[in-house]
Scaffold this motif. Structure first.
Motif, PDB file in Angstrom:
ATOM      1  N   ASN A  28       0.855  -1.180   0.000  1.00 18.45           N
ATOM      2  CA  ASN A  28       0.000   0.000   0.000  1.00 18.45           C
ATOM      3  C   ASN A  28       0.896   1.237   0.000  1.00 18.45           C
TER       4      ASN A  28
ATOM      5  N   ASP B 297      -4.208   7.176  -2.421  1.00 13.91           N
ATOM      6  CA  ASP B 297      -3.939   5.771  -2.101  1.00 13.91           C
ATOM      7  C   ASP B 297      -3.612   5.022  -3.374  1.00 13.91           C
TER       8      ASP B 297
ATOM      9  N   PHE C  51      -2.553   0.796  -4.531  1.00 14.31           N
ATOM     10  CA  PHE C  51      -2.309  -0.583  -4.110  1.00 14.31           C
ATOM     11  C   PHE C  51      -1.604  -1.314  -5.248  1.00 14.31           C
TER      12      PHE C  51
ATOM     13  N   THR D 198       1.553  -4.736  -6.043  1.00 16.20           N
ATOM     14  CA  THR D 198       2.175  -5.948  -5.523  1.00 16.20           C
ATOM     15  C   THR D 198       3.631  -6.009  -5.952  1.00 16.20           C
TER      16      THR D 198
ATOM     17  N   ASP E 131       1.129  -4.476   2.856  1.00 21.20           N
ATOM     18  CA  ASP E 131      -0.258  -4.634   3.266  1.00 21.20           C
ATOM     19  C   ASP E 131      -0.354  -5.737   4.304  1.00 21.20           C
ATOM     20  N   LYS E 132      -1.193  -5.540   5.309  1.00 19.31           N
ATOM     21  CA  LYS E 132      -1.308  -6.526   6.376  1.00 19.31           C
ATOM     22  C   LYS E 132      -1.790  -7.867   5.874  1.00 19.31           C
TER      23      LYS E 132
END
Length: 201
Positions: A141, A154, A156, A158, A198-199
């Motif tokens: 994130n 924001d 997102f 990977t 990210d959690k």
């Protein structure tokens, strides 16, 4: 799990675990456990090279950036992420993989009422005792805050690496650009951009 992966992980498994990751990895395989100073050259090649060599890179001219460029920071509690076998969180012998963000870099371009931030980060992923050979994908994130610490953007994404028993460490680097509004009466430096695992990873 392979003896190679288990052996490499042994150097870090004695450190207490906090939350879903490790609070610190001082010494051992991953080094100091805190991100290195920002490198001036924002490119995948330079960041990947720095991550592999664990060098600090070329420091930016902080004085020149103080007023004109938002800081780019790793969120302190999300610099490291650890994935465990289901139901075995906190068990060092159940680690599938562990990721760490180790290098950051950014450069800025200011125009009327906005600032464009080109940012990059890099790091590594370690195969754990319960990890399998193949691709490891970890969600990340990236978000920006204003002077009141409210989120204004924001993103997102990977990071993906290949790991195997004979190559238990994989490296990643990412370079992106975000354009932020600079409200009247504030400076670009009043904004901050953060990167965090990210959690869910």
């Amino acid at each position: 799990a392979s003896a190679v992966a288990a052996g490499l992980l042994a150097a870090v498994m004695t450190v207490p675990l906090v939350g879903c990751g490790m609070g610190s990895l001082s010494g051992g395989l991953f080094g100091a456990g805190t991100p290195k100073p920002e490198a001036a050259n924002v490119s995948n090649d330079s960041l990947l090279s720095a991550a592999k060599s664990n060098e600090d890179g070329s420091p930016q001219d902080i004085a020149a950036y103080a007023q004109a460029c938002p800081q780019f920071l790793v969120w302190p509690s999300a610099q490291i992420t650890t994935a465990y076998e289901p139901g075995r969180d906190g068990d060092g012998l159940a680690i599938m993989h562990r990721g760490e963000i180790t290098q950051t870099a950014r450069e800025c371009r200011v125009s009327a009422g906005e600032v464009s931030v080109k940012y990059g980060f890099s790091g590594r992923v370690l195969l754990g005792p319960k990890g399998a050979a193949g691709q490891v994908t970890i969600p990340v994130n990236v978000f920006a805050t204003d002077s009141a610490k409210q989120r204004v953007a924001d993103d997102f994404l990977t990071v993906t690496v290949d790991v195997s028993p004979d190559k238990p460490i994989g490296y990643f680097s990412t370079v992106q650009t975000v354009t932020l509004k600079v409200p009247e009466g504030t400076r670009p430096a009043d904004l901050k951009v953060y990167v965090a695992f990210d959690k869910a990873g």
